[in-house]
Design a protein around this motif. Structure first.
Motif, PDB file in Angstrom:
ATOM      1  N   LYS A   1     -33.382  -9.759  66.141  1.00 15.94           N
ATOM      2  CA  LYS A   1     -34.294  -8.852  65.444  1.00 15.94           C
ATOM      3  C   LYS A   1     -35.522  -8.599  66.324  1.00 15.94           C
ATOM      4  CE  LYS A   1     -36.642  -8.193  61.082  1.00 15.94           C
ATOM      5  NZ  LYS A   1     -36.976  -8.735  59.778  1.00 15.94           N
ATOM      6  N   PRO A   2     -35.884  -7.326  66.523  1.00 13.92           N
ATOM      7  CA  PRO A   2     -37.039  -7.028  67.367  1.00 13.92           C
ATOM      8  C   PRO A   2     -38.354  -7.451  66.707  1.00 13.92           C
ATOM      9  CG  PRO A   2     -36.110  -5.008  66.457  1.00 13.92           C
ATOM     10  CD  PRO A   2     -35.215  -6.129  66.031  1.00 13.92           C
ATOM     11  N   PHE A   3     -39.298  -7.845  67.533  1.00 18.52           N
ATOM     12  CA  PHE A   3     -40.616  -8.255  67.048  1.00 18.52           C
ATOM     13  C   PHE A   3     -41.541  -7.071  66.790  1.00 18.52           C
ATOM     14  CE2 PHE A   3     -39.464 -12.336  69.036  1.00 18.52           C
ATOM     15  CZ  PHE A   3     -39.864 -13.218  68.042  1.00 18.52           C
ATOM     16  N   ASP A   4     -41.284  -5.941  67.438  1.00 13.40           N
ATOM     17  CA  ASP A   4     -42.248  -4.841  67.383  1.00 13.40           C
ATOM     18  C   ASP A   4     -42.554  -4.366  65.969  1.00 13.40           C
ATOM     19  OD1 ASP A   4     -39.719  -3.695  67.100  1.00 13.40           O
ATOM     20  OD2 ASP A   4     -40.135  -2.029  68.468  1.00 13.40           O
ATOM     21  N   GLU A   5     -41.567  -4.312  65.090  1.00 15.62           N
ATOM     22  CA  GLU A   5     -41.787  -3.848  63.721  1.00 15.62           C
ATOM     23  C   GLU A   5     -42.682  -4.808  62.943  1.00 15.62           C
ATOM     24  OE1 GLU A   5     -37.924  -3.217  62.003  1.00 15.62           O
ATOM     25  OE2 GLU A   5     -37.296  -2.019  63.729  1.00 15.62           O
ATOM     26  N   ALA A   6     -42.434  -6.108  63.083  1.00 14.96           N
ATOM     27  CA  ALA A   6     -43.242  -7.106  62.377  1.00 14.96           C
ATOM     28  C   ALA A   6     -44.680  -7.109  62.877  1.00 14.96           C
ATOM     29  CB  ALA A   6     -42.621  -8.496  62.536  1.00 14.96           C
ATOM     30  N   VAL A   7     -44.851  -6.981  64.187  1.00 12.04           N
ATOM     31  CA  VAL A   7     -46.194  -6.941  64.771  1.00 12.04           C
ATOM     32  C   VAL A   7     -46.938  -5.694  64.288  1.00 12.04           C
ATOM     33  CG1 VAL A   7     -47.481  -6.702  66.938  1.00 12.04           C
ATOM     34  CG2 VAL A   7     -45.609  -8.365  66.765  1.00 12.04           C
ATOM     35  N   ALA A   8     -46.268  -4.546  64.295  1.00  9.26           N
ATOM     36  CA  ALA A   8     -46.898  -3.302  63.847  1.00  9.26           C
ATOM     37  C   ALA A   8     -47.306  -3.388  62.377  1.00  9.26           C
ATOM     38  CB  ALA A   8     -45.954  -2.124  64.075  1.00  9.26           C
ATOM     39  N   ALA A   9     -46.440  -3.969  61.547  1.00  4.52           N
ATOM     40  CA  ALA A   9     -46.757  -4.093  60.117  1.00  4.52           C
ATOM     41  C   ALA A   9     -47.985  -4.974  59.898  1.00  4.52           C
ATOM     42  CB  ALA A   9     -45.553  -4.653  59.365  1.00  4.52           C
ATOM     43  N   LEU A  10     -48.060  -6.085  60.620  1.00  4.82           N
ATOM     44  CA  LEU A  10     -49.218  -6.975  60.477  1.00  4.82           C
ATOM     45  C   LEU A  10     -50.484  -6.329  61.036  1.00  4.82           C
ATOM     46  CD1 LEU A  10     -47.587 -10.434  61.224  1.00  4.82           C
ATOM     47  CD2 LEU A  10     -48.431  -9.583  59.012  1.00  4.82           C
ATOM     48  N   ALA A  11     -50.350  -5.596  62.120  1.00  3.56           N
ATOM     49  CA  ALA A  11     -51.511  -4.900  62.686  1.00  3.56           C
ATOM     50  C   ALA A  11     -52.056  -3.882  61.679  1.00  3.56           C
ATOM     51  CB  ALA A  11     -51.144  -4.233  64.006  1.00  3.56           C
ATOM     52  N   ARG A  12     -51.168  -3.223  60.943  1.00  8.33           N
ATOM     53  CA  ARG A  12     -51.619  -2.266  59.910  1.00  8.33           C
ATOM     54  C   ARG A  12     -52.400  -2.972  58.807  1.00  8.33           C
ATOM     55  NH1 ARG A  12     -46.566  -0.001  61.084  1.00  8.33           N
ATOM     56  NH2 ARG A  12     -45.571  -1.017  59.295  1.00  8.33           N
ATOM     57  N   GLN A  13     -52.167  -4.263  58.641  1.00  5.71           N
ATOM     58  CA  GLN A  13     -52.901  -5.057  57.648  1.00  5.71           C
ATOM     59  C   GLN A  13     -54.168  -5.667  58.244  1.00  5.71           C
ATOM     60  OE1 GLN A  13     -49.098  -7.237  56.276  1.00  5.71           O
ATOM     61  NE2 GLN A  13     -50.479  -7.294  54.512  1.00  5.71           N
ATOM     62  N   GLY A  14     -54.454  -5.344  59.489  1.00  7.10           N
ATOM     63  CA  GLY A  14     -55.697  -5.801  60.100  1.00  7.10           C
ATOM     64  C   GLY A  14     -55.574  -6.981  61.038  1.00  7.10           C
ATOM     65  N   VAL A  15     -54.375  -7.506  61.229  1.00 13.44           N
ATOM     66  CA  VAL A  15     -54.190  -8.636  62.142  1.00 13.44           C
ATOM     67  C   VAL A  15     -54.375  -8.133  63.575  1.00 13.44           C
ATOM     68  CG1 VAL A  15     -52.567 -10.386  62.993  1.00 13.44           C
ATOM     69  CG2 VAL A  15     -52.634  -9.803  60.549  1.00 13.44           C
ATOM     70  N   GLU A  16     -55.133  -8.893  64.364  1.00 16.47           N
ATOM     71  CA  GLU A  16     -55.366  -8.550  65.766  1.00 16.47           C
ATOM     72  C   GLU A  16     -54.523  -9.462  66.648  1.00 16.47           C
ATOM     73  OE1 GLU A  16     -59.602  -8.360  66.750  1.00 16.47           O
ATOM     74  OE2 GLU A  16     -59.974  -8.261  64.571  1.00 16.47           O
ATOM     75  N   PHE A  17     -53.941  -8.885  67.692  1.00 15.74           N
ATOM     76  CA  PHE A  17     -53.119  -9.630  68.637  1.00 15.74           C
ATOM     77  C   PHE A  17     -53.788  -9.570  70.006  1.00 15.74           C
ATOM     78  CE2 PHE A  17     -50.351  -8.403  65.205  1.00 15.74           C
ATOM     79  CZ  PHE A  17     -49.570  -9.532  64.999  1.00 15.74           C
ATOM     80  N   ARG A  18     -54.129 -10.730  70.556  1.00 14.09           N
ATOM     81  CA  ARG A  18     -54.800 -10.800  71.851  1.00 14.09           C
ATOM     82  C   ARG A  18     -53.948 -11.606  72.827  1.00 14.09           C
ATOM     83  NH1 ARG A  18     -60.926 -11.810  69.499  1.00 14.09           N
ATOM     84  NH2 ARG A  18     -60.859 -10.008  68.099  1.00 14.09           N
TER      85      ARG A  18
END
Length: 149
Positions: free
Chosen positions: A88-105
């Protein structure tokens, strides 16, 4: 003297009742935001756990501020095309969390050491000079709580 004492007690009870009534009239305050840094350094299996933890965290406390800091093998899930052990690709989960305000550094030192071009990162990822320095800064200067899933 006894009459004066009774008056004072009665006046005190009225004041207390008035104060309690005023407290009841105060609206409930919104939950206070907690700032949390999730530390990822172990690779994609840790990322799977972390993303699940973060989803659960946001269900319980959607007002919290969450920053994910990745370095070492922890950056792997933020590279374009990365997949978990089930494919399962990670990009969808990361994008969904980013839309909720999660920041990835992501740690620039790690990218340099592993010879990974910046343009290979997911668009939701931002660069920091050093992952460990960023975690220390968030804790010491900004009051973040540290979690390592």
């Amino acid at each position: 003297m006894r009459r004066e004492f009774t008056k004072r007690i009665a006046a005190g009870m009225l004041a207390l009742a008035g104060g309690l009534g005023a407290l009841a009239a105060v609206p409930a305050q919104a939950a206070e935001q907690v700032k949390v840094v999730y530390h990822l350094l172990e690779g994609n299996n840790q990322a799977v756990r972390a993303l699940g933890n973060i989803r659960n965290h946001l269900r319980a406390a959607p007002e919290d501020r969450i920053v994910v800091v990745a370095h070492g093998e922890g950056i792997r899930f933020l590279i374009q095309g990365a997949r978990d052990r089930d494919g399962k690709p990670f990009d969808e989960a990361v994008a969904a969390l980013a839309r909720q305000g999660v920041e990835f550094r992501v740690c620039r030192n790690t990218l340099t050491a592993h010879d990974i071009p910046v343009d290979q990162l997911l668009p939701q990822a931002s660069l920091v000079p050093s992952g460990v320095a960023e975690i220390a800064r968030l804790q010491a200067k900004e009051g973040f709580v540290y979690l390592r899933p």
